[in-house]
Design an enzyme around this catalytic site. Structure first.
Site, mmCIF file in Angstrom:
data_model
loop_
_atom_site.group_PDB
_atom_site.id
_atom_site.type_symbol
_atom_site.label_atom_id
_atom_site.label_comp_id
_atom_site.label_asym_id
_atom_site.label_seq_id
_atom_site.Cartn_x
_atom_site.Cartn_y
_atom_site.Cartn_z
ATOM 1 N N ARG A 1 -1.216 -9.594 12.971
ATOM 2 C CA ARG A 1 -1.725 -8.535 12.089
ATOM 3 C C ARG A 1 -2.484 -9.118 10.902
ATOM 4 O O ARG A 1 -3.512 -8.586 10.487
ATOM 5 C CB ARG A 1 -0.575 -7.650 11.608
ATOM 6 C CG ARG A 1 -0.112 -6.664 12.689
ATOM 7 C CD ARG A 1 1.308 -6.195 12.469
ATOM 8 N NE ARG A 1 1.510 -5.489 11.231
ATOM 9 C CZ ARG A 1 2.687 -5.397 10.613
ATOM 10 N NH1 ARG A 1 3.761 -5.976 11.136
ATOM 11 N NH2 ARG A 1 2.801 -4.705 9.507
ATOM 12 N N LYS B 1 0.823 -1.216 0.000
ATOM 13 C CA LYS B 1 0.000 0.000 0.000
ATOM 14 C C LYS B 1 0.859 1.270 0.000
ATOM 15 O O LYS B 1 0.610 2.186 -0.765
ATOM 16 C CB LYS B 1 -0.927 0.036 1.239
ATOM 17 C CG LYS B 1 -1.902 -1.125 1.325
ATOM 18 C CD LYS B 1 -2.853 -0.972 2.511
ATOM 19 C CE LYS B 1 -2.178 -1.098 3.865
ATOM 20 N NZ LYS B 1 -1.813 -2.453 4.263
ATOM 21 N N ARG C 1 11.262 -6.986 5.572
ATOM 22 C CA ARG C 1 11.162 -5.571 5.910
ATOM 23 C C ARG C 1 11.604 -5.326 7.350
ATOM 24 O O ARG C 1 12.249 -4.328 7.649
ATOM 25 C CB ARG C 1 9.713 -5.082 5.711
ATOM 26 C CG ARG C 1 9.554 -3.588 5.974
ATOM 27 C CD ARG C 1 8.185 -3.073 5.609
ATOM 28 N NE ARG C 1 7.220 -3.279 6.669
ATOM 29 C CZ ARG C 1 5.919 -2.983 6.584
ATOM 30 N NH1 ARG C 1 5.432 -2.489 5.466
ATOM 31 N NH2 ARG C 1 5.107 -3.195 7.587
HETATM 32 P P1 ADP Z 1 0.668 -2.412 7.832
HETATM 33 O O1 ADP Z 1 -0.388 -2.180 6.793
HETATM 34 O O2 ADP Z 1 1.958 -2.899 7.293
HETATM 35 O O3 ADP Z 1 0.181 -3.228 9.002
HETATM 36 P P2 ADP Z 1 0.365 0.308 8.903
HETATM 37 O O4 ADP Z 1 1.477 1.274 9.020
HETATM 38 O O5 ADP Z 1 -0.766 0.661 7.987
HETATM 39 O O6 ADP Z 1 1.077 -1.031 8.467
HETATM 40 O O7 ADP Z 1 -0.261 0.018 10.355
HETATM 41 C C1 ADP Z 1 0.518 -0.367 11.459
HETATM 42 C C2 ADP Z 1 -0.377 -0.554 12.683
HETATM 43 O O8 ADP Z 1 -0.993 0.706 13.028
HETATM 44 C C3 ADP Z 1 -1.566 -1.517 12.523
HETATM 45 O O9 ADP Z 1 -1.191 -2.855 12.775
HETATM 46 C C4 ADP Z 1 -2.550 -0.976 13.570
HETATM 47 O O10 ADP Z 1 -2.197 -1.393 14.879
HETATM 48 C C5 ADP Z 1 -2.330 0.521 13.510
HETATM 49 N N1 ADP Z 1 -3.268 1.159 12.550
HETATM 50 C C6 ADP Z 1 -2.929 1.789 11.384
HETATM 51 N N2 ADP Z 1 -4.026 2.238 10.748
HETATM 52 C C7 ADP Z 1 -5.089 1.878 11.514
HETATM 53 C C8 ADP Z 1 -6.505 2.027 11.388
HETATM 54 N N3 ADP Z 1 -7.054 2.627 10.325
HETATM 55 N N4 ADP Z 1 -7.290 1.526 12.386
HETATM 56 C C9 ADP Z 1 -6.761 0.929 13.449
HETATM 57 N N5 ADP Z 1 -5.448 0.745 13.633
HETATM 58 C C10 ADP Z 1 -4.616 1.201 12.687
#
Ligand code: ADP
Length: 191
Positions: free
Chosen positions: A146, A14, A129
């Protein structure tokens, strides 16, 4: 406005594809994950709360996330061509809130790009990563959690956008440029 939700499991690309999209379509970008990591690195109260969830591979509560999106859109320049939502919405509740907020600005989500990558490939990518990212959640145990959270809590968001005829499935395995071409074809059809 051209408002794009970039969707997919952790490690699906993403962030990478968002960078390409920002350049090509001159869009604003919000990554909830990046914003949360910034809060953590500057030791804010919100950061401490976020860290307690992120380190366990759990989602941060909806009200916190929706508040962040609300204030981001509130500060956005009125001439903005559109926004890429990266890592958001991650629950149906968040998708509903996003619709309500965008509707209040007389706009809506234009398209949801669903990056499809098999779980096994995700594990490999995220472990790789983790060797360089320094992210506390890029370790095997948290990655598994996750992906599980994605499958149970986040996947239903797909049906939300499918019902609105906004879902575009994108093959997320292959060369970055090839994936981006597929994305552009989908975006150009609706923009
Ligand atoms: P990835 O998609 O690799 O898991 P992100 O940087 O998008 O990485 O998200 C990392 C963490 O941040 C998620 O595992 C979650 O704990 C939190 N997070 C990010 N965006 C959201 C969201 N929209 N709602 C709830 N938690 C979120």
């Amino acid at each position: 406005m051209l408002n794009i939700v970039i969707f997919g499991p952790p490690g699906s690309g993403k962030g990478t594809q968002s960078e390409y999209l920002i350049k090509k379509y001159s869009l604003a970008h919000i990554s909830t994950g990046d914003l949360l990591r910034k809060e953590i690195s500057t030791n804010t109260e919100l950061g401490a709360l976020a860290k307690s969830h992120i380190d366990k591979g759990e989602l941060v509560p909806d009200d916190v996330i929706i508040g962040m999106i609300d204030s981001f859109l509130d500060k956005l320049n009125k001439d903005t061509k559109g926004v890429i939502f990266d890592g958001f919405p991650r629950t149906v509740e968040q998708a509903k809130a996003l619709k309500a907020i965008l509707n209040s600005y007389k706009t809506d989500v234009t398209i949801m790009l669903n990056l499809q990558v098999p779980d096994k490939e995700l594990m490999t990518r995220l472990i790789e990563r983790g060797k360089v990212s320094g992210r506390s959640d890029d370790n095997e145990e948290t990655i598994k959690k996750r992906i599980e959270v994605y499958n149970t809590q986040t996947k239903p968001v797909m049906n939300f956008y499918k019902a609105e005829n906004k879902l575009a499935n994108i093959e997320g395995v292959g060369a970055i440029e090839t994936i981006f071409e597929t994305i552009c074809e989908a975006v150009d059809k609706v923009k």
